[in-house]
Design a protein around this motif. Structure first.
Motif, PDB file in Angstrom:
ATOM      1  N   ALA A 253       0.788  -1.179   0.094  1.00  0.00           N
ATOM      2  CA  ALA A 253      -0.040   0.064  -0.142  1.00  0.00           C
ATOM      3  C   ALA A 253       0.778   1.331  -0.005  1.00  0.00           C
ATOM      4  O   ALA A 253       0.613   2.159  -0.593  1.00  0.00           O
ATOM      5  CB  ALA A 253      -0.887   0.162   1.110  1.00  0.00           C
ATOM      6  N   ALA A 254       2.025   1.211   0.827  1.00  0.00           N
ATOM      7  CA  ALA A 254       2.869   2.382   0.955  1.00  0.00           C
ATOM      8  C   ALA A 254       3.586   2.557  -0.474  1.00  0.00           C
ATOM      9  O   ALA A 254       3.528   3.737  -0.983  1.00  0.00           O
ATOM     10  CB  ALA A 254       3.831   2.067   2.030  1.00  0.00           C
ATOM     11  N   LEU A 255       3.968   1.560  -1.065  1.00  0.00           N
ATOM     12  CA  LEU A 255       4.632   1.523  -2.405  1.00  0.00           C
ATOM     13  C   LEU A 255       3.812   2.322  -3.393  1.00  0.00           C
ATOM     14  O   LEU A 255       4.291   3.233  -4.064  1.00  0.00           O
ATOM     15  CB  LEU A 255       5.181   0.172  -2.685  1.00  0.00           C
ATOM     16  CG  LEU A 255       6.121   0.231  -3.969  1.00  0.00           C
ATOM     17  CD1 LEU A 255       7.198  -1.232  -3.838  1.00  0.00           C
ATOM     18  CD2 LEU A 255       5.508   0.084  -5.232  1.00  0.00           C
ATOM     19  N   LEU A 256       2.526   1.749  -3.396  1.00  0.00           N
ATOM     20  CA  LEU A 256       1.691   2.287  -4.416  1.00  0.00           C
ATOM     21  C   LEU A 256       1.255   3.875  -4.251  1.00  0.00           C
ATOM     22  O   LEU A 256       0.904   4.442  -5.282  1.00  0.00           O
ATOM     23  CB  LEU A 256       0.368   1.300  -4.583  1.00  0.00           C
ATOM     24  CG  LEU A 256       0.607   0.049  -5.099  1.00  0.00           C
ATOM     25  CD1 LEU A 256      -0.726  -0.744  -4.933  1.00  0.00           C
ATOM     26  CD2 LEU A 256       0.990   0.053  -6.634  1.00  0.00           C
ATOM     27  N   ARG A 257       1.164   4.184  -2.892  1.00  0.00           N
ATOM     28  CA  ARG A 257       0.560   5.586  -2.527  1.00  0.00           C
ATOM     29  C   ARG A 257       1.865   6.418  -2.959  1.00  0.00           C
ATOM     30  O   ARG A 257       1.820   7.751  -3.789  1.00  0.00           O
ATOM     31  CB  ARG A 257       0.551   5.595  -1.086  1.00  0.00           C
ATOM     32  CG  ARG A 257      -0.885   4.991  -0.587  1.00  0.00           C
ATOM     33  CD  ARG A 257      -1.172   5.629   0.602  1.00  0.00           C
ATOM     34  NE  ARG A 257      -0.248   5.179   1.632  1.00  0.00           N
ATOM     35  CZ  ARG A 257      -0.455   4.131   2.533  1.00  0.00           C
ATOM     36  NH1 ARG A 257      -1.280   3.318   2.319  1.00  0.00           N
ATOM     37  NH2 ARG A 257       0.563   3.412   3.227  1.00  0.00           N
ATOM     38  N   ALA A 258       3.173   5.911  -2.770  1.00  0.00           N
ATOM     39  CA  ALA A 258       4.246   6.730  -3.242  1.00  0.00           C
ATOM     40  C   ALA A 258       4.640   6.927  -4.839  1.00  0.00           C
ATOM     41  O   ALA A 258       4.677   7.834  -5.173  1.00  0.00           O
ATOM     42  CB  ALA A 258       5.649   6.113  -2.705  1.00  0.00           C
ATOM     43  N   ARG A 259       4.197   5.748  -5.562  1.00  0.00           N
ATOM     44  CA  ARG A 259       3.988   5.950  -6.942  1.00  0.00           C
ATOM     45  C   ARG A 259       3.154   6.993  -7.304  1.00  0.00           C
ATOM     46  O   ARG A 259       3.528   7.554  -8.212  1.00  0.00           O
ATOM     47  CB  ARG A 259       3.820   4.605  -7.734  1.00  0.00           C
ATOM     48  CG  ARG A 259       4.942   3.477  -7.460  1.00  0.00           C
ATOM     49  CD  ARG A 259       4.424   2.229  -8.178  1.00  0.00           C
ATOM     50  NE  ARG A 259       4.068   2.416  -9.338  1.00  0.00           N
ATOM     51  CZ  ARG A 259       4.744   1.982 -10.523  1.00  0.00           C
ATOM     52  NH1 ARG A 259       5.868   1.639 -10.491  1.00  0.00           N
ATOM     53  NH2 ARG A 259       4.487   2.383 -11.666  1.00  0.00           N
ATOM     54  N   ALA A 260       1.853   6.969  -7.028  1.00  0.00           N
ATOM     55  CA  ALA A 260       0.949   7.694  -7.218  1.00  0.00           C
ATOM     56  C   ALA A 260       1.266   9.379  -6.922  1.00  0.00           C
ATOM     57  O   ALA A 260       1.193  10.395  -7.859  1.00  0.00           O
ATOM     58  CB  ALA A 260      -0.489   7.583  -6.672  1.00  0.00           C
ATOM     59  N   ALA A 261       2.205   9.458  -5.673  1.00  0.00           N
ATOM     60  CA  ALA A 261       2.537  11.021  -5.629  1.00  0.00           C
ATOM     61  C   ALA A 261       3.531  11.474  -6.462  1.00  0.00           C
ATOM     62  O   ALA A 261       3.468  12.577  -6.808  1.00  0.00           O
ATOM     63  CB  ALA A 261       3.042  10.967  -3.980  1.00  0.00           C
ATOM     64  N   ARG A 262       4.237  10.281  -6.765  1.00  0.00           N
ATOM     65  CA  ARG A 262       5.486  11.061  -7.891  1.00  0.00           C
ATOM     66  C   ARG A 262       4.819  11.380  -9.153  1.00  0.00           C
ATOM     67  O   ARG A 262       5.466  12.007  -9.963  1.00  0.00           O
ATOM     68  CB  ARG A 262       6.387   9.912  -7.974  1.00  0.00           C
ATOM     69  CG  ARG A 262       7.450   9.660  -6.717  1.00  0.00           C
ATOM     70  CD  ARG A 262       8.736   8.921  -7.151  1.00  0.00           C
ATOM     71  NE  ARG A 262       8.296   7.512  -7.628  1.00  0.00           N
ATOM     72  CZ  ARG A 262       8.060   6.492  -6.777  1.00  0.00           C
ATOM     73  NH1 ARG A 262       8.162   6.573  -5.360  1.00  0.00           N
ATOM     74  NH2 ARG A 262       7.815   5.320  -7.551  1.00  0.00           N
ATOM     75  N   HIS A 263       3.948  10.387  -9.447  1.00  0.00           N
ATOM     76  CA  HIS A 263       3.352  10.780 -11.030  1.00  0.00           C
ATOM     77  C   HIS A 263       1.929  11.429 -11.116  1.00  0.00           C
ATOM     78  O   HIS A 263       1.439  11.761 -11.901  1.00  0.00           O
ATOM     79  CB  HIS A 263       2.884   9.241 -11.614  1.00  0.00           C
ATOM     80  CG  HIS A 263       4.231   8.462 -11.533  1.00  0.00           C
ATOM     81  ND1 HIS A 263       5.118   8.534 -12.649  1.00  0.00           N
ATOM     82  CD2 HIS A 263       4.638   7.173 -10.958  1.00  0.00           C
ATOM     83  CE1 HIS A 263       6.127   7.636 -12.526  1.00  0.00           C
ATOM     84  NE2 HIS A 263       5.676   6.767 -11.398  1.00  0.00           N
TER      85      HIS A 263
END
Length: 263
Positions: A253-263
């Protein structure tokens, strides 16, 4: 009593569906509100049912709208469920609502699919599944099941390809057993050729396992949920379903949230 070709065709189709569903004549007759004798006559082409009876039989057999239309046609009646194109104005409000559902699922991947994995719509998080895939597999219409198992698609990044692949294929086989389709059988054969043989260990719990997907940021563990449109009265809508990927643990979940924040 004379028997016409139409009578015989309907009877054969009715018996085929009943046997496919593994329902006895008595069970189907009770469910459809008729007698076993009458049902036997219909299957042998000695009695032609009215339209209402055909609809009740199809409903009792759990046929899809497309399959119900087919059974009505064999009995000489017009189809009852319309079939619209996805680009028709009639379906636009539903597709707009589905787009909102897809966006609401962010930062997790979600797709709307037609039968056998053809993508109708997807949210931006689907990029985590498609990255590194061959452009050939990403040309519309994209098939997400082929993408998942093809050696030029997700397969090199799927850490549990044997188990995950069998999970997909067994679901398709269950669909084929319930609603036979030569095209589906061919698709199952194709996908089976991409999946290595599974070697269940002592802790094997079956194929209902999370997808373990490698990414540059770390391994993702994803669960899938499927939503169908059971009350749809249009064949096209009834055949759509929404497949959403959910994180199986907090690191994912944290990894996917971080990806969304970057993109």
């Amino acid at each position: 009593m004379s028997t016409t070709m139409e009578d015989t065709r309907f009877g054969e189709e009715l018996r085929r569906w009943r046997e496919r569903r593994r329902v006895s004549q008595l069970e189907l007759a009770i469910s459809a509100g008729t007698t076993q004798r009458h049902l036997s006559y219909m299957e042998r082409g000695r009695s032609m049912p009215g339209r209402t009876m055909v609809v009740r039989l199809a409903e009792s057999l759990g046929l899809s709208p497309r399959e119900r239309n087919g059974l009505l046609l064999t009995a000489g009646y017009a189809p009852v469920f319309p079939e619209s194109r996805l680009d028709e104005p009639l379906l636009r409000p539903v597709l707009d609502a589905l787009t909102g559902v897809l966006d609401g699922h962010l930062p997790y991947p979600a797709v709307v699919l037609r039968p056998y994995g053809e993508v109708v719509a997807a949210n931006s998080a689907i990029a985590v599944l498609t990255e590194g895939a061959s452009p050939e597999l990403l040309r519309p219409p994209v098939n997400v099941l082929r993408l998942a198992l093809h050696p030029d698609g997700m397969a090199p990044r799927v850490r549990n390809l044997a188990a995950w692949g069998r999970h997909i294929i067994e679901n398709l086989r269950a669909m084929a057993a319930r609603s036979p389709d030569a095209r589906l059988e061919g698709f199952i054969a194709e996908l089976s050729g991409y999946v290595p043989a599974a070697d269940p260990g002592p802790d094997h719990l079956g194929f209902a396992v999370p997808l373990r997907l490698w990414s540059p940021e770390g391994e993702l563990r994803l669960l899938t949920t499927i939503t169908s449109f059971a009350t749809a009265v249009d064949v096209t809508l009834a055949e759509l379903h929404l497949e959403a990927f959910l994180p199986a643990d907090e690191p994912t979940a944290a990894l996917l949230r971080a990806r969304a924040a970057r993109h």
